[in-house]
Design an enzyme around this catalytic site. Structure first.
Site, PDB file in Angstrom:
ATOM      1  N   SER A 152       3.927  42.549  40.009  1.00 38.34           N
ATOM      2  CA  SER A 152       5.231  41.653  39.825  1.00 38.34           C
ATOM      3  C   SER A 152       4.898  41.042  38.771  1.00 38.34           C
ATOM      4  CB  SER A 152       5.114  40.868  41.107  1.00 38.34           C
ATOM      5  OG  SER A 152       5.710  39.530  41.063  1.00 38.34           O
ATOM      6  N   TYR A 165       0.396  35.553  47.180  1.00 35.67           N
ATOM      7  CA  TYR A 165       1.085  36.598  46.440  1.00 35.67           C
ATOM      8  C   TYR A 165       0.738  36.938  45.232  1.00 35.67           C
ATOM      9  CZ  TYR A 165       5.277  39.540  45.551  1.00 35.67           C
ATOM     10  OH  TYR A 165       6.031  40.680  45.359  1.00 35.67           O
TER      11      TYR A 165
HETATM   12  P1  NAD Z   1      11.462  44.694  51.334  1.00 32.79           P
HETATM   13  O1  NAD Z   1      10.897  43.549  52.350  1.00 32.79           O
HETATM   14  O2  NAD Z   1      12.710  44.986  51.554  1.00 32.79           O
HETATM   15  O3  NAD Z   1      10.558  46.038  51.582  1.00 32.79           O
HETATM   16  C1  NAD Z   1       9.174  46.164  52.045  1.00 32.79           C
HETATM   17  C2  NAD Z   1       9.127  47.186  52.971  1.00 32.79           C
HETATM   18  O4  NAD Z   1       7.512  47.339  53.517  1.00 32.79           O
HETATM   19  C3  NAD Z   1       9.975  46.836  54.370  1.00 32.79           C
HETATM   20  O5  NAD Z   1      10.738  48.115  54.571  1.00 32.79           O
HETATM   21  C4  NAD Z   1       8.718  46.653  55.237  1.00 32.79           C
HETATM   22  O6  NAD Z   1       9.055  46.869  56.883  1.00 32.79           O
HETATM   23  C5  NAD Z   1       7.538  47.590  54.881  1.00 32.79           C
HETATM   24  N1  NAD Z   1       6.248  47.102  55.274  1.00 32.79           N
HETATM   25  C6  NAD Z   1       5.814  45.829  55.353  1.00 32.79           C
HETATM   26  N2  NAD Z   1       4.742  45.804  56.020  1.00 32.79           N
HETATM   27  C7  NAD Z   1       4.246  47.262  56.172  1.00 32.79           C
HETATM   28  C8  NAD Z   1       3.062  47.860  56.635  1.00 32.79           C
HETATM   29  N3  NAD Z   1       2.167  46.985  56.978  1.00 32.79           N
HETATM   30  N4  NAD Z   1       3.062  49.110  56.457  1.00 32.79           N
HETATM   31  C9  NAD Z   1       4.074  49.882  56.093  1.00 32.79           C
HETATM   32  N5  NAD Z   1       5.163  49.305  55.643  1.00 32.79           N
HETATM   33  C10 NAD Z   1       5.314  48.057  55.690  1.00 32.79           C
HETATM   34  O7  NAD Z   1      10.804  44.294  49.964  1.00 32.79           O
HETATM   35  P2  NAD Z   1      11.271  44.588  48.538  1.00 32.79           P
HETATM   36  O8  NAD Z   1      11.791  43.358  47.804  1.00 32.79           O
HETATM   37  O9  NAD Z   1      12.169  46.047  48.475  1.00 32.79           O
HETATM   38  O10 NAD Z   1       9.707  44.922  47.843  1.00 32.79           O
HETATM   39  C11 NAD Z   1       9.311  46.099  47.510  1.00 32.79           C
HETATM   40  C12 NAD Z   1       7.874  46.159  46.829  1.00 32.79           C
HETATM   41  O11 NAD Z   1       8.449  45.503  45.521  1.00 32.79           O
HETATM   42  C13 NAD Z   1       6.920  44.883  47.284  1.00 32.79           C
HETATM   43  O12 NAD Z   1       5.714  45.316  46.893  1.00 32.79           O
HETATM   44  C14 NAD Z   1       7.217  43.677  46.551  1.00 32.79           C
HETATM   45  O13 NAD Z   1       6.257  42.962  46.541  1.00 32.79           O
HETATM   46  C15 NAD Z   1       7.541  44.253  45.317  1.00 32.79           C
HETATM   47  N6  NAD Z   1       8.459  43.336  44.296  1.00 32.79           N
HETATM   48  C16 NAD Z   1       9.811  42.698  44.940  1.00 32.79           C
HETATM   49  C17 NAD Z   1      10.462  42.089  43.914  1.00 32.79           C
HETATM   50  C18 NAD Z   1      11.703  41.404  44.176  1.00 32.79           C
HETATM   51  O14 NAD Z   1      12.379  40.728  43.486  1.00 32.79           O
HETATM   52  N7  NAD Z   1      12.260  41.824  45.400  1.00 32.79           N
HETATM   53  C19 NAD Z   1       9.761  41.700  42.611  1.00 32.79           C
HETATM   54  C20 NAD Z   1       8.439  42.110  42.363  1.00 32.79           C
HETATM   55  C21 NAD Z   1       7.787  42.905  43.076  1.00 32.79           C
END
Ligand code: NAD
Length: 272
Positions: A152, A165
């Site tokens: 991130s 985070y």
């Molecule tokens: P999201 O919440 O839509 O997806 C995360 C998924 O992980 C969910 O489906 C959830 O059910 C699953 N999950 C949670 N705990 C779990 C566990 N213990 N075991 C298995 N699955 C589990 O989030 P997103 O925004 O699509 O994020 C995806 C990745 O990208 C994450 O690592 C997040 O930190 C990272 N990220 C997101 C952003 C952003 O702007 N959204 C930016 C940088 C990084």
């Protein structure tokens, strides 16, 4: 040229594959001919993504799995192997932040509960490390494979309000480099480990910080992010796909141990 980016018949395991960013990757990678295993704690979300892929004649399986539980990961691995026969690629997508680990006018840094901080740290860091152990072992045994982690912007310099985070994603970037070196030195020169660092994408984990719950308008933090993003907008999940395909294919055959920002210029802008 198209052979360089070929992912046909590769088996790709995507943790958190039911989520917003990783489901977009799953659908695109399936269209490229890969076989997709969607692992998620939320089995309904995982099944929906698998159904979407199957309805366009793609190959996908949904597996309920907890990335913080090694037994659950081992049994997911068995299930995937019984369906697809092998595992080539792991995307460590499960992760996120939570409100209770976020400072706010109602919750000072001094009162952040350690359970919430630990939950966020574990989900992002340990939830990347454990699947890398379980699926990486199979790659070490077969002599090849690719791991892609999700870091991130807050790994490059921490973001306000989210100390757990930020620390966890910095650990993910650090671990990406560590593991890239470790697997080459000890197991195979054909195992690559990289990460992407998405900028800001509106998803469930950050919606409460970036938009007002009632009006849907940008919060002050949301406005600051847009002001600091030279491209002037949030990213769309599909905009991660090109970089992911590059890193997962032979086009990136000599690339390991890097973290690629996909951020509309956010990390390049000092604010002045
Ligand atoms: P999201 O919440 O839509 O997806 C995360 C998924 O992980 C969910 O489906 C959830 O059910 C699953 N999950 C949670 N705990 C779990 C566990 N213990 N075991 C298995 N699955 C589990 O989030 P997103 O925004 O699509 O994020 C995806 C990745 O990208 C994450 O690592 C997040 O930190 C990272 N990220 C997101 C952003 C952003 O702007 N959204 C930016 C940088 C990084």
């Amino acid at each position: 040229m198209s052979d360089l980016f070929k992912l046909q018949d590769k088996t790709i395991v995507i943790t958190g594959g039911g989520g917003v960013l990783c489901s977009a990757m799953a659908v695109a990678l399936a269209k490229a001919g890969a076989r997709i295993a969607i692992l998620d704690l939320d089995e309904v979300a995982a099944a929906e993504v698998a159904d979407e892929i199957q309805s366009s004649r793609g190959l996908a399986v949904a597996v309920k799995c907890d990335v913080l539980n090694k037994e659950s990961l081992e049994s997911a691995k068995e299930e995937i192997n019984s369906v697809f026969g092998k595992i080539d690629i792991l995307i460590n997508g499960a992760g996120g932040n939570k409100k209770e680990a976020t400072t706010s006018p109602d919750l000072s840094f001094f009162d952040l509960p350690s359970e919430a901080l630990q939950f966020v740290f574990n989900l992002n860091f340990i939830g990347t490390l454990l699947p890398s152990q379980v699926f990486g072992k199979e790659m070490a045994e077969s002599g090849g494979g690719i791991i892609l982690n999700i870091s991130s912007m807050c790994a490059f310099s921490p973001l306000t309000k989210i100390p757990g985070y930020s620390a966890a994603k910095a650990a993910v970037s650090n671990f990406t480099q560590w593991l890239a070196v470790h697997v080459c030195q000890n197991y195979s020169k054909d195992i690559r480990v990289n990460a992407i660092a998405p900028g800001f994408f509106l998803t469930e984990q950050n919606r409460f910080l970036l938009t007002d719950e009632k009006t849907g308008e940008l919060t002050a933090r949301g406005k600051t992010i847009i002001d600091h993003t030279p491209m002037g907008r949030f990213g769309q999940p599909e905009e991660l796909v090109g970089t992911v395909m590059w890193l997962l294919s032979d086009a990136a055959k000599f690339v390991t141990g890097i973290v690629v920002p996909i951020d509309g210029g956010f990390s390049a802008f000092s604010g002045v």
